[in-house]
Design a protein around this motif. Structure first.
Motif, PDB file in Angstrom:
ATOM      1  N   LEU A   9       0.949  -1.629   0.034  1.00 53.57           N
ATOM      2  CA  LEU A   9       0.154  -0.091  -0.098  1.00 53.57           C
ATOM      3  C   LEU A   9       0.776   1.197   0.446  1.00 53.57           C
ATOM      4  CD1 LEU A   9      -3.076   0.998   0.528  1.00 53.57           C
ATOM      5  CD2 LEU A   9      -2.516   0.699   2.673  1.00 53.57           C
ATOM      6  N   LEU A  11      -0.196   4.633   0.530  1.00 55.83           N
ATOM      7  CA  LEU A  11      -1.354   6.192   0.051  1.00 55.83           C
ATOM      8  C   LEU A  11      -0.346   7.745  -0.508  1.00 55.83           C
ATOM      9  CD1 LEU A  11      -2.805   4.847   3.621  1.00 55.83           C
ATOM     10  CD2 LEU A  11      -3.959   4.605   1.054  1.00 55.83           C
ATOM     11  N   LEU A  17      -1.461   3.029  -6.526  1.00 51.31           N
ATOM     12  CA  LEU A  17      -2.238   2.659  -4.740  1.00 51.31           C
ATOM     13  C   LEU A  17      -1.293   2.391  -3.889  1.00 51.31           C
ATOM     14  CD1 LEU A  17      -4.033   4.084  -2.482  1.00 51.31           C
ATOM     15  CD2 LEU A  17      -5.396   2.669  -3.366  1.00 51.31           C
ATOM     16  N   GLN A  61      -7.393   3.548   6.692  1.00 48.07           N
ATOM     17  CA  GLN A  61      -6.188   3.794   5.647  1.00 48.07           C
ATOM     18  C   GLN A  61      -7.635   2.415   4.033  1.00 48.07           C
ATOM     19  OE1 GLN A  61      -3.606   0.515   6.794  1.00 48.07           O
ATOM     20  NE2 GLN A  61      -1.884   2.309   6.474  1.00 48.07           N
ATOM     21  N   GLU A  64      -8.851   6.217   3.420  1.00 47.59           N
ATOM     22  CA  GLU A  64      -7.969   6.638   2.752  1.00 47.59           C
ATOM     23  C   GLU A  64      -7.780   6.057   0.937  1.00 47.59           C
ATOM     24  OE1 GLU A  64      -4.364   8.383   3.883  1.00 47.59           O
ATOM     25  OE2 GLU A  64      -5.065   7.427   6.058  1.00 47.59           O
ATOM     26  N   ALA A  65      -7.641   4.417   0.396  1.00 46.10           N
ATOM     27  CA  ALA A  65      -7.862   4.117   0.010  1.00 46.10           C
ATOM     28  C   ALA A  65      -8.461   4.335  -0.982  1.00 46.10           C
ATOM     29  CB  ALA A  65      -6.969   2.352   0.287  1.00 46.10           C
ATOM     30  N   TRP A  68      -8.344   7.307  -2.666  1.00 44.73           N
ATOM     31  CA  TRP A  68      -7.847   7.771  -3.800  1.00 44.73           C
ATOM     32  C   TRP A  68      -7.960   6.774  -4.876  1.00 44.73           C
ATOM     33  CZ3 TRP A  68      -5.190   4.766  -7.346  1.00 44.73           C
ATOM     34  CH2 TRP A  68      -3.971   5.226  -8.209  1.00 44.73           C
TER      35      TRP A  68
END
Length: 118
Positions: A9, A11, A17, A61, A64-65, A68
Motif C-alpha cells: 500500500l 497512500l 495505490l 487506510q 484513504e485507499a 484515492w
C-alpha cells in the motif's frame, strides 16, 4: 494475506495505490486488482483472527485507499478501457462488499465518505 496487501500500500503516491500495480491506468485487470486489494483490506479489518481486526489505523487506510481510488482511478464518469467487465461488474461488486465490511463506521465521518459513492 495481511502482509501481502498492506506492505504494498502506497497512500502517499499519486501514481498508484499499490506498488505491485503501477499500470492500473492502462490495464483494466490491474485496476480491478486495485479494487480487490481494497476489498482484501476490508476483509482483514473484519476478520476476528486478524491482528488488524477493527483496527482504527486500518479503517483509516481503507477510507484513504477508497478515496484515492475514486478520485484518481474510478471516477464518475469514468473512461472505460480494456475489459468492460471490470468497470461494470468486478469493481462495483468489490465496492458493495467494501461497504458491507466497513459498515461499523457508517455513523462516522469516514463512513459518510464511503457512502457518498452510492
Amino acid at each position: 494475506m495481511e502482509a501481502r496487501v498492506l506492505s504494498k500500500l502506497t497512500l502517499n503516491n499519486s501514481q498508484y495505490l499499490f506498488s505491485d500495480l503501477p499500470n492500473w491506468a492502462t490495464d483494466s485487470a490491474r485496476l480491478n486488482d486495485t479494487a480487490d486489494n481494497i476489498l482484501r483490506m476490508a476483509t482483514i479489518y473484519q476478520t476476528p483472527d486478524s491482528s488488524y481486526y477493527h483496527s482504527s489505523e486500518l479503517k483509516s487506510q481503507i477510507v484513504e485507499a477508497w478515496t484515492w481510488f475514486t478520485a484518481r482511478a474510478y471516477t464518475v464518469p469514468t473512461r472505460i478501457y480494456g475489459n468492460r467487465w471490470h468497470f461494470e461488474i468486478g469493481i462495483p461488486i468489490d465496492f458493495v462488499k467494501i461497504l458491507d465490511f466497513t459498515r461499523d463506521c457508517s455513523n462516522t465521518q469516514q463512513g459518510a465518505r464511503l457512502s457518498n459513492y452510492f
